[in-house]
Design a protein around this motif. Structure first.
Motif, mmCIF file in Angstrom:
data_model
loop_
_atom_site.group_PDB
_atom_site.id
_atom_site.type_symbol
_atom_site.label_atom_id
_atom_site.label_comp_id
_atom_site.label_asym_id
_atom_site.label_seq_id
_atom_site.Cartn_x
_atom_site.Cartn_y
_atom_site.Cartn_z
ATOM 1 N N VAL A 134 7.599 30.146 98.796
ATOM 2 C CA VAL A 134 6.147 30.045 98.620
ATOM 3 C C VAL A 134 5.543 31.442 98.497
ATOM 4 O O VAL A 134 4.655 31.685 97.668
ATOM 5 C CB VAL A 134 5.517 29.288 99.810
ATOM 6 C CG1 VAL A 134 3.993 29.250 99.675
ATOM 7 C CG2 VAL A 134 6.066 27.869 99.904
ATOM 8 N N ALA A 135 6.033 32.389 99.331
ATOM 9 C CA ALA A 135 5.500 33.751 99.308
ATOM 10 C C ALA A 135 5.749 34.421 97.961
ATOM 11 O O ALA A 135 4.851 35.082 97.405
ATOM 12 C CB ALA A 135 6.131 34.573 100.430
ATOM 13 N N ARG A 136 6.951 34.263 97.422
ATOM 14 C CA ARG A 136 7.254 34.877 96.125
ATOM 15 C C ARG A 136 6.353 34.319 95.021
ATOM 16 O O ARG A 136 5.886 35.057 94.150
ATOM 17 C CB ARG A 136 8.732 34.649 95.778
ATOM 18 C CG ARG A 136 9.687 35.444 96.659
ATOM 19 C CD ARG A 136 11.125 35.361 96.148
ATOM 20 N NE ARG A 136 12.000 36.157 97.005
ATOM 21 C CZ ARG A 136 12.751 35.660 97.989
ATOM 22 N NH1 ARG A 136 12.743 34.350 98.213
ATOM 23 N NH2 ARG A 136 13.516 36.452 98.722
ATOM 24 N N SER A 137 6.124 33.016 95.087
ATOM 25 C CA SER A 137 5.248 32.398 94.094
ATOM 26 C C SER A 137 3.824 32.934 94.230
ATOM 27 O O SER A 137 3.159 33.221 93.228
ATOM 28 C CB SER A 137 5.259 30.873 94.283
ATOM 29 O OG SER A 137 4.346 30.248 93.409
ATOM 30 N N ARG A 138 3.363 33.075 95.480
ATOM 31 C CA ARG A 138 2.007 33.588 95.722
ATOM 32 C C ARG A 138 1.856 34.998 95.165
ATOM 33 O O ARG A 138 0.871 35.314 94.476
ATOM 34 C CB ARG A 138 1.709 33.583 97.221
ATOM 35 C CG ARG A 138 0.328 34.165 97.563
ATOM 36 C CD ARG A 138 0.193 34.483 99.046
ATOM 37 N NE ARG A 138 0.100 33.305 99.865
ATOM 38 C CZ ARG A 138 -1.026 32.639 100.133
ATOM 39 N NH1 ARG A 138 -2.175 33.053 99.580
ATOM 40 N NH2 ARG A 138 -1.012 31.596 100.912
ATOM 41 N N LEU A 139 2.816 35.874 95.471
ATOM 42 C CA LEU A 139 2.731 37.266 95.031
ATOM 43 C C LEU A 139 2.795 37.361 93.512
ATOM 44 O O LEU A 139 2.072 38.157 92.897
ATOM 45 C CB LEU A 139 3.853 38.091 95.665
ATOM 46 C CG LEU A 139 3.786 38.250 97.187
ATOM 47 C CD1 LEU A 139 5.020 38.962 97.710
ATOM 48 C CD2 LEU A 139 2.528 39.001 97.611
ATOM 49 N N ALA A 140 3.645 36.549 92.892
ATOM 50 C CA ALA A 140 3.765 36.565 91.430
ATOM 51 C C ALA A 140 2.478 36.083 90.775
ATOM 52 O O ALA A 140 1.993 36.680 89.804
ATOM 53 C CB ALA A 140 4.944 35.697 91.002
ATOM 54 N N THR A 141 1.918 35.015 91.321
ATOM 55 C CA THR A 141 0.683 34.462 90.764
ATOM 56 C C THR A 141 -0.470 35.453 90.884
ATOM 57 O O THR A 141 -1.336 35.533 89.997
ATOM 58 C CB THR A 141 0.312 33.154 91.493
ATOM 59 O OG1 THR A 141 1.371 32.206 91.332
ATOM 60 C CG2 THR A 141 -0.986 32.567 90.951
ATOM 61 N N SER A 142 -0.476 36.220 91.990
ATOM 62 C CA SER A 142 -1.547 37.197 92.220
ATOM 63 C C SER A 142 -1.288 38.521 91.517
ATOM 64 O O SER A 142 -2.120 39.440 91.594
ATOM 65 C CB SER A 142 -1.708 37.446 93.729
ATOM 66 O OG SER A 142 -2.026 36.240 94.405
ATOM 67 N N GLY A 143 -0.141 38.650 90.848
ATOM 68 C CA GLY A 143 0.164 39.885 90.123
ATOM 69 C C GLY A 143 0.425 41.064 91.029
ATOM 70 O O GLY A 143 0.156 42.213 90.666
ATOM 71 N N ILE A 144 0.954 40.803 92.217
ATOM 72 C CA ILE A 144 1.225 41.870 93.187
ATOM 73 C C ILE A 144 2.688 42.287 93.033
ATOM 74 O O ILE A 144 3.605 41.634 93.532
ATOM 75 C CB ILE A 144 0.947 41.389 94.633
ATOM 76 C CG1 ILE A 144 -0.528 40.973 94.752
ATOM 77 C CG2 ILE A 144 1.285 42.483 95.645
ATOM 78 C CD1 ILE A 144 -0.863 40.310 96.071
ATOM 79 N N GLY A 145 2.903 43.382 92.301
ATOM 80 C CA GLY A 145 4.256 43.833 92.022
ATOM 81 C C GLY A 145 4.778 44.872 92.989
ATOM 82 O O GLY A 145 5.964 45.226 92.935
ATOM 83 N N HIS A 146 3.924 45.391 93.861
ATOM 84 C CA HIS A 146 4.363 46.448 94.785
ATOM 85 C C HIS A 146 4.704 45.898 96.170
ATOM 86 O O HIS A 146 4.785 46.648 97.145
ATOM 87 C CB HIS A 146 3.301 47.540 94.893
ATOM 88 C CG HIS A 146 1.945 47.063 95.349
ATOM 89 N ND1 HIS A 146 1.193 46.167 94.644
ATOM 90 C CD2 HIS A 146 1.217 47.372 96.450
ATOM 91 C CE1 HIS A 146 0.059 45.946 95.281
ATOM 92 N NE2 HIS A 146 0.052 46.657 96.391
ATOM 93 N N ALA A 147 4.894 44.582 96.244
ATOM 94 C CA ALA A 147 5.325 43.948 97.498
ATOM 95 C C ALA A 147 6.513 43.059 97.212
ATOM 96 O O ALA A 147 6.612 42.456 96.143
ATOM 97 C CB ALA A 147 4.187 43.140 98.112
#
Length: 322
Positions: free
Chosen positions: A188-201
């Motif tokens: 779920v976390a990976r999907s959240r970060l990808a959807t939000s465009g957060i590439g530095h986490a």
């Protein structure tokens, strides 16, 4: 200096095989009576009687939490000093001690498995569950505010869950790492970060109770609604401290003490909230001190939960600047 009669009483309380084993176990962290009966393979009444004698002598302390109670070593006084002296002289290779440690590890592994199974079951609805009785918007604003507008090099989120803290604080770090033991949560976390465009986490699978030091060091460590899943939050805090840079900070969010037993029976909570005194003691033991405390009471006075935020700073660094 202790009165002669009192000192004799303390020595009598400590001078018994099972009670010495209990002291050694509690030196490894807090335990409930249930844990200790499983480790020692003795009856609950017998273990409770030994614990009462140790507590009455000031060697250990009891913290009641709803229907359960947790025991830990006394933090100060003559009993505390004697307990530490005795523990330092217990042979770690003695068969009883080795067996106790093995059983202790098995108990903790079972508890971790229970929590993992729970998180796997609720991963999809976790963010919704967090909003129940909790002023989440106010707490999240306070977490952002605790960083004071800084942008640090490395932020580690222990027990990252669905990655909400990494998302919330994405503008406050150059490199973010989320650690969690649940594969379902991390998905779920990976999907959240990808959807939000957060590439530095990034998020990683790992044991947050014994994190690999290569994950750090961190300028800031966030532990959001995690400690109450541990029988011994102080031990987890001490392990997390190893990942912190000199002069770094921790931001901890968790519940204040409460009596909602259903959170233990239905939602895998091990501790019914954390008190200010407990947090102060755990922080000091980890070489940290409380720099800020904030409380966020629920609007539901009958069934609600108060959420606390603690900002802990590196005690060594503060002392060197004094």
């Amino acid at each position: 200096m202790a009165d002669l009669g009192e000192l004799v009483g303390v020595l009598k309380a400590a001078g018994e095989g099972t009670r010495l084993r209990l002291l050694a176990l509690l030196a490894d962290g807090d335990h409930s009576v249930k844990d200790l009966t499983e480790i020692l393979k003795q009856s609950q009444p017998r273990v409770s009687r030994h614990l009462k004698l140790l507590a009455d002598a000031g060697l250990i302390q009891r913290n009641a939490e709803g229907a359960w109670a947790y025991y830990g070593l006394a933090e100060d006084g003559d009993g505390a000093a004697l307990a530490q002296w005795l523990i330092g002289r217990i042979d770690g290779d003695h068969p009883d001690r080795r067996r106790d440690v093995e059983r202790q590890q098995a108990v903790r592994a079972h508890q971790q498995e229970q929590a993992t199974q729970y998180f796997a079951k609720v991963a999809g609805s976790w963010d919704l569950l967090k909003t129940l009785h909790v002023p989440e918007e106010a707490v999240e604003a306070a977490v952002v505010e605790a960083l004071g507008g800084r942008r640090v090099d490395t932020l580690i989120d222990l027990g990252t869950g669905t990655g909400r803290m990494l998302e919330l604080l994405s503008g406050s770090y150059k490199r973010g790492i989320g650690l969690d033991s649940s594969r379902e949560m991390l998905a779920v976390a990976r999907s959240r970060l990808a959807t939000s465009g957060i590439g530095h986490a990034q998020v990683r699978l790992g044991d947050i109770g014994d994190p690999d030091v290569v994950v750090g060091p961190a300028d800031v460590i966030v532990i959001h609604q995690v400690l109450h899943y541990f029988d011994d939050p102080g031990r987890m805090l001490g392990q997390a401290r190893r990942l912190l840079k000199r002069g770094g900070e921790m931001i901890i969010v968790d519940f204040a003490p409460h009596n909602l037993e259903f959170l233990r029976t239905e939602h895998a909570h091990r501790r019914l909230g954390l008190s200010q005194a407990q947090m102060s003691g755990w922080a000091a033991a980890a070489g940290l001190e409380i720099a800020q405390t904030r409380e966020f009471p629920s609007q539901d006075n009958e069934n609600g939960l108060t959420v606390c935020l603690w900002r802990l700073s590196d005690q060594v660094e503060r002392n060197s600047n004094a």
